[in-house]
Motif scaffolding. Sequence first.
Motif, short mmCIF file in Angstrom:
data_model
loop_
_atom_site.label_atom_id
_atom_site.label_comp_id
_atom_site.label_asym_id
_atom_site.label_seq_id
_atom_site.Cartn_x
_atom_site.Cartn_y
_atom_site.Cartn_z
N PRO A 72 0.85 -1.13 0.04
CA PRO A 72 0.13 0.20 -0.08
C PRO A 72 0.65 1.31 0.03
N PHE A 73 0.42 2.29 -0.53
CA PHE A 73 1.00 3.56 -0.53
C PHE A 73 0.91 4.15 1.05
N THR A 74 1.85 4.89 1.50
CA THR A 74 1.53 5.65 2.67
C THR A 74 1.44 7.07 2.49
N ALA A 75 0.86 7.45 3.54
CA ALA A 75 0.85 9.14 3.52
C ALA A 75 1.76 9.73 4.47
N SER A 76 2.08 10.98 4.42
CA SER A 76 2.99 11.72 5.08
C SER A 76 2.48 12.73 6.02
N LEU A 77 2.90 12.93 7.20
CA LEU A 77 2.39 14.06 7.98
C LEU A 77 3.15 15.37 7.60
N MET A 78 2.37 16.26 7.09
CA MET A 78 2.65 17.63 6.49
C MET A 78 2.54 18.53 7.97
N LEU A 79 3.73 18.53 8.89
CA LEU A 79 3.59 19.41 10.10
C LEU A 79 3.54 20.91 10.18
N ARG A 80 2.61 21.67 10.33
CA ARG A 80 2.55 22.86 10.25
C ARG A 80 2.22 23.50 11.64
N ASP A 81 1.61 24.94 11.59
CA ASP A 81 1.44 25.69 12.84
C ASP A 81 0.23 25.12 13.72
N SER A 82 -0.62 24.18 13.11
CA SER A 82 -1.83 23.89 13.93
C SER A 82 -1.49 22.81 15.06
N VAL A 83 -0.16 22.40 15.28
CA VAL A 83 0.11 21.38 16.09
C VAL A 83 0.78 21.91 17.14
#
Length: 338
Positions: free
Chosen positions: A320-331
């Motif tokens: 399966p393809f995997t998703a990546s966490l795009m970490l920005r200012d909301s965390v």
Amino acid sequence: MATIQEVAKRAGVSKATVSRVLSGNGYVGQQKREQVLQAIAETGYRPNLLARNLATRTSQTIGLVITNTLYSGSYFTEMMAHSARILEQQGRQLILADGKHTAEQEQAAIQFLLDLRCDGIIIYPRFLSIDALDTIISRHKQPILVINRRLRVNQSYCIFSDQHASSATAVNHLLAQGHRDIAFITGSPDSPTGIERLSGYRAALNLAGIEADPARIVAGKWTAQSGMAAVDRLLAHGVTFSALVASNDEMAIGAIKRLTECQIAVPEQVSVIGFDDIPLAPYITPSLSSMKLPVTEMIDETIQRLLTMLDGGDWHPQAPFTASLMLRDSVAQGPGSG
């Protein structure tokens, strides 16, 4: 409207010669070929596509089935646009069929494309079950490839991203930041993707020794409005949460809007993560952290696999393809980070 007989007469050749030029099958000398092409241009003749398809057993078309309730989302816009671009590069035409609102209508859309003699079909199913999809694929010679569902029998015919694992990744990041009270906004209850994402949320909490509180799980409908409504329900019931995962970015944006209106700061008081990494995600305030699914890569894989099958090649199941966490200012870090 000109006929093939008129083209043959003008070119001074037989109807069979014109047919060979049109189909590309059989030898025709260069001079006669040029005569036929010139006659076609002068008469304005247009071949009967259905007859040509029957003769050549190919239509140079690929069908795509998606239910109309999904057309407006950024994820599906990218999917349709990229499919059209790639097939254009391959000299093929994309035909879109509406899967509408039931499994029967999705199956009817597939049959419609088969009746049009599409060389192959891609479907992003919303209602058809895994067993039904496996049965449909097994019954037809034309390759029918399925996006975002894991098939049991025809495993080479499915391309998917692990939604369960992607959701768990989002929750695990929040746990690592010290969050323990994590709320979750689901997708539509009949959505396989939504069900998988909720499952990943529950599994990540369970692995961390945290029991998922039903009060922190609120149903959404994939829209920003439903994200706002979900926050309203959480606050109305006095539910405490320092982080929130929404099953798509639109609901996450709606949630941030409502939290801000209620003077609950994001991310200082509540961290938020969405799904799909829509183009707007980096530009809202605060910029939205999101799980990015490899949509273009999945479409590239799907079309390459489909064309390989049409050429008689073999294709084996892929991870399966995997998703990546795009970490920005909301965390931000949670209350348990210290």
